[in-house]
Write an enzyme that holds these catalytic residues in place. Structure first.
Site, PDB file in Angstrom:
ATOM      1  N   SER A 142       0.823  -1.201   0.000  1.00 36.32           N
ATOM      2  CA  SER A 142       0.000   0.000   0.000  1.00 36.32           C
ATOM      3  C   SER A 142       0.857   1.250   0.000  1.00 36.32           C
ATOM      4  O   SER A 142       1.977   1.251   0.495  1.00 36.32           O
ATOM      5  CB  SER A 142      -0.907   0.041   1.220  1.00 36.32           C
ATOM      6  OG  SER A 142      -1.650   1.240   1.201  1.00 36.32           O
ATOM      7  N   TYR A 190      -1.568  -0.737  11.158  1.00 32.85           N
ATOM      8  CA  TYR A 190      -1.903  -1.161   9.788  1.00 32.85           C
ATOM      9  C   TYR A 190      -0.783  -0.767   8.807  1.00 32.85           C
ATOM     10  O   TYR A 190      -0.324  -1.575   8.007  1.00 32.85           O
ATOM     11  CB  TYR A 190      -3.228  -0.538   9.349  1.00 32.85           C
ATOM     12  CG  TYR A 190      -3.528  -0.706   7.871  1.00 32.85           C
ATOM     13  CD1 TYR A 190      -4.033  -1.903   7.377  1.00 32.85           C
ATOM     14  CD2 TYR A 190      -3.278   0.336   6.971  1.00 32.85           C
ATOM     15  CE1 TYR A 190      -4.289  -2.058   6.022  1.00 32.85           C
ATOM     16  CE2 TYR A 190      -3.541   0.193   5.615  1.00 32.85           C
ATOM     17  CZ  TYR A 190      -4.044  -1.012   5.143  1.00 32.85           C
ATOM     18  OH  TYR A 190      -4.292  -1.160   3.793  1.00 32.85           O
TER      19      TYR A 190
HETATM   20  P1  NDP Z   1     -11.719  -5.624   2.582  1.00 34.45           P
HETATM   21  O1  NDP Z   1     -11.928  -5.337   4.023  1.00 34.45           O
HETATM   22  O2  NDP Z   1     -12.852  -5.438   1.645  1.00 34.45           O
HETATM   23  O3  NDP Z   1     -11.165  -7.097   2.403  1.00 34.45           O
HETATM   24  C1  NDP Z   1     -10.311  -7.663   3.333  1.00 34.45           C
HETATM   25  C2  NDP Z   1     -10.445  -9.166   3.278  1.00 34.45           C
HETATM   26  O4  NDP Z   1      -9.559  -9.727   4.263  1.00 34.45           O
HETATM   27  C3  NDP Z   1     -11.841  -9.663   3.611  1.00 34.45           C
HETATM   28  O5  NDP Z   1     -12.150 -10.703   2.725  1.00 34.45           O
HETATM   29  C4  NDP Z   1     -11.701 -10.193   5.018  1.00 34.45           C
HETATM   30  O6  NDP Z   1     -12.564 -11.249   5.331  1.00 34.45           O
HETATM   31  C5  NDP Z   1     -10.271 -10.707   4.951  1.00 34.45           C
HETATM   32  N1  NDP Z   1      -9.726 -10.970   6.287  1.00 34.45           N
HETATM   33  C6  NDP Z   1      -9.610 -10.128   7.328  1.00 34.45           C
HETATM   34  N2  NDP Z   1      -9.118 -10.775   8.401  1.00 34.45           N
HETATM   35  C7  NDP Z   1      -8.899 -12.060   8.026  1.00 34.45           C
HETATM   36  C8  NDP Z   1      -8.423 -13.206   8.685  1.00 34.45           C
HETATM   37  N3  NDP Z   1      -8.086 -13.195   9.975  1.00 34.45           N
HETATM   38  N4  NDP Z   1      -8.324 -14.364   7.983  1.00 34.45           N
HETATM   39  C9  NDP Z   1      -8.695 -14.411   6.702  1.00 34.45           C
HETATM   40  N5  NDP Z   1      -9.170 -13.352   6.014  1.00 34.45           N
HETATM   41  C10 NDP Z   1      -9.287 -12.186   6.675  1.00 34.45           C
HETATM   42  O7  NDP Z   1     -10.493  -4.691   2.188  1.00 34.45           O
HETATM   43  P2  NDP Z   1      -9.743  -4.433   0.773  1.00 34.45           P
HETATM   44  O8  NDP Z   1     -10.286  -5.280  -0.278  1.00 34.45           O
HETATM   45  O9  NDP Z   1      -9.691  -2.963   0.587  1.00 34.45           O
HETATM   46  O10 NDP Z   1      -8.260  -4.894   1.140  1.00 34.45           O
HETATM   47  C11 NDP Z   1      -7.568  -5.894   0.439  1.00 34.45           C
HETATM   48  C12 NDP Z   1      -6.102  -5.556   0.379  1.00 34.45           C
HETATM   49  O11 NDP Z   1      -5.902  -4.348  -0.335  1.00 34.45           O
HETATM   50  C13 NDP Z   1      -5.435  -5.349   1.744  1.00 34.45           C
HETATM   51  O12 NDP Z   1      -4.173  -5.982   1.730  1.00 34.45           O
HETATM   52  C14 NDP Z   1      -5.267  -3.848   1.837  1.00 34.45           C
HETATM   53  O13 NDP Z   1      -4.180  -3.498   2.657  1.00 34.45           O
HETATM   54  C15 NDP Z   1      -5.007  -3.522   0.393  1.00 34.45           C
HETATM   55  N6  NDP Z   1      -5.215  -2.146  -0.004  1.00 34.45           N
HETATM   56  C16 NDP Z   1      -6.459  -1.585   0.002  1.00 34.45           C
HETATM   57  C17 NDP Z   1      -6.618  -0.270  -0.393  1.00 34.45           C
HETATM   58  C18 NDP Z   1      -7.944   0.384  -0.384  1.00 34.45           C
HETATM   59  O14 NDP Z   1      -8.006   1.549  -0.737  1.00 34.45           O
HETATM   60  N7  NDP Z   1      -9.033  -0.302  -0.038  1.00 34.45           N
HETATM   61  C19 NDP Z   1      -5.483   0.528  -0.852  1.00 34.45           C
HETATM   62  C20 NDP Z   1      -4.228  -0.169  -0.820  1.00 34.45           C
HETATM   63  C21 NDP Z   1      -4.119  -1.458  -0.433  1.00 34.45           C
HETATM   64  P3  NDP Z   1     -14.115 -10.998   5.744  1.00 34.45           P
HETATM   65  O15 NDP Z   1     -14.840 -10.818   4.456  1.00 34.45           O
HETATM   66  O16 NDP Z   1     -14.462 -12.266   6.439  1.00 34.45           O
HETATM   67  O17 NDP Z   1     -14.160  -9.787   6.618  1.00 34.45           O
END
Ligand code: NDP
Length: 315
Positions: A142, A190
């Site tokens: 990120s 984070y």
């Molecule tokens: P979301 O919250 O939509 O997705 C996160 C996912 O991680 C969900 O599917 C969640 O599961 C899962 N998760 C969380 N905890 C656990 C766990 N203990 N075990 C297994 N799965 C878990 O966020 P994003 O899609 O935005 O994030 C995805 C990636 O993108 C991350 O690495 C984030 O750092 C990165 N990112 C996002 C940006 C943004 O602007 N959104 C920008 C830059 C990077 P559940 O559905 O069960 O909650």
């Protein structure tokens, strides 16, 4: 044959959009590695991923036991592993006090970094054995961990310090719950975890690229202001953040577009260079981006690797 890709956190946001993009090509079987089985099944259906193109396997990254079980279950499935995408993350910007994983590590670093670190290490052999024309291990990074950018300079800034909190177990008892040993700050935890993700990718590259031919990569997919990542934030932030990103910073990307970008890093035959942190310009063309000083510090990456190995029981 079809490629097999594991995507962690494929039940929402970027992970789900990437699963959809890859499944739609007909060239990939997507293993959705998720903590909530039912949510993942529903999510796959809701975006129209067809049955033969995915399976859901249980993985809770906040439990190292679960990570080990996942690796075993995957092996028993008999599928080869051609790509692994470490995408899942939690973000707890308003948390006043730390919460912990099953093994007692602060939850953001425990999930986003340590859970993925163990997973990637356990599955490295499976990737090595793949006979797919290219094999890739991708850890989503990120901009927020990169203090060489505007977004990365919004306080609290990422800083791993000398890793004393992590080395002490990150448990808030014998050590601080923060990697640098400081007071708990959920937003910083984070960002720190994302620096760990980018350092880990580069350390994998240094240790294993030549020997295995695996492409190790990270990326910043753009600001996907609408995903569940911001679910813990205050309501006013959730209301204003998407339009702010759309109209003021212009860094906004839709989940679909971001999923297409990550899918490109998984499967585009031209993105085989290893050790790269990909980003996209305004015309949606990929380019090799520069990481901040800390996020590209090779000595810190080595130390992080060694400390993490101890914490997850690999050393
Ligand atoms: P979301 O919250 O939509 O997705 C996160 C996912 O991680 C969900 O599917 C969640 O599961 C899962 N998760 C969380 N905890 C656990 C766990 N203990 N075990 C297994 N799965 C878990 O966020 P994003 O899609 O935005 O994030 C995805 C990636 O993108 C991350 O690495 C984030 O750092 C990165 N990112 C996002 C940006 C943004 O602007 N959104 C920008 C830059 C990077 P559940 O559905 O069960 O909650």
């Amino acid at each position: 044959r079809k490629g097999t890709v594991i995507i962690t956190g494929a039940s929402s946001g970027l992970g789900l959009a990437t699963a959809k993009a890859l499944a739609e090509t007909g060239e990939w079987h997507v293993i959705m590695a998720c903590r909530n089985f039912l949510k993942a099944e529903k999510a796959a259906k809701s975006v129209g991923i067809t049955k033969e193109n995915y399976s859901v396997m249980h993985l809770d990254l906040a439990s190292l036991e679960s990570v080990r079980q996942f690796a075993d279950t995957f092996r028993r499935s008999g599928r080869p592993l051609d790509a692994l995408v470490c995408n899942a993350a939690v973000y707890l910007p308003t948390a006043k006090d730390p919460t912990y994983t099953a093994e007692g590590f602060e939850l953001s670093v425990g999930t986003n970094h340590l859970g993925h670190f163990l997973l990637a290490r356990l599955l490295l052999d499976d990737l090595k054995q793949s006979d797919y024309p290219y094999k890739r291990l991708i850890i989503v990074g990120s901009i927020t961990g990169n203090t060489n950018t505007l977004a990365g300079n919004v306080p609290p800034k990422a800083n791993l310090g000398d890793l004393r909190g992590l080395a002490g177990g990150l448990n808030g008892i014998q050590s601080s719950a923060m990697i640098d040993g400081g007071d708990f700050d959920g937003a910083k935890a984070y960002k720190d975890s994302k620096v760990c993700n980018m350092l880990t990718m580069q350390e994998f590259h240094r240790r294993y690229h030549e020997e295995t031919g695996i492409t190790f990569a990270s990326l910043y997919p753009g600001c996907i202001a609408t995903t569940g990542l911001f679910r813990e934030h205050i309501p006013l932030f959730r209301l204003l953040f998407p339009p702010f990103q759309k109209y003021i910073t212009k860094g906004y990307v839709s989940e679909e577009e971001a999923g297409g970008r990550l899918a490109q890093v998984v499967s585009d035959p031209s993105l085989t260079k290893s050790g790269v942190y990909w980003s996209w310009n305004k015309n949606s063309e990929s380019f090799e981006n520069q990481l901040s000083k800390e996020a590209s510090d090779a000595e810190k990456a080595r130390k992080l690797w060694e400390v993490s190995e101890k914490l997850v029981g690999l050393a």
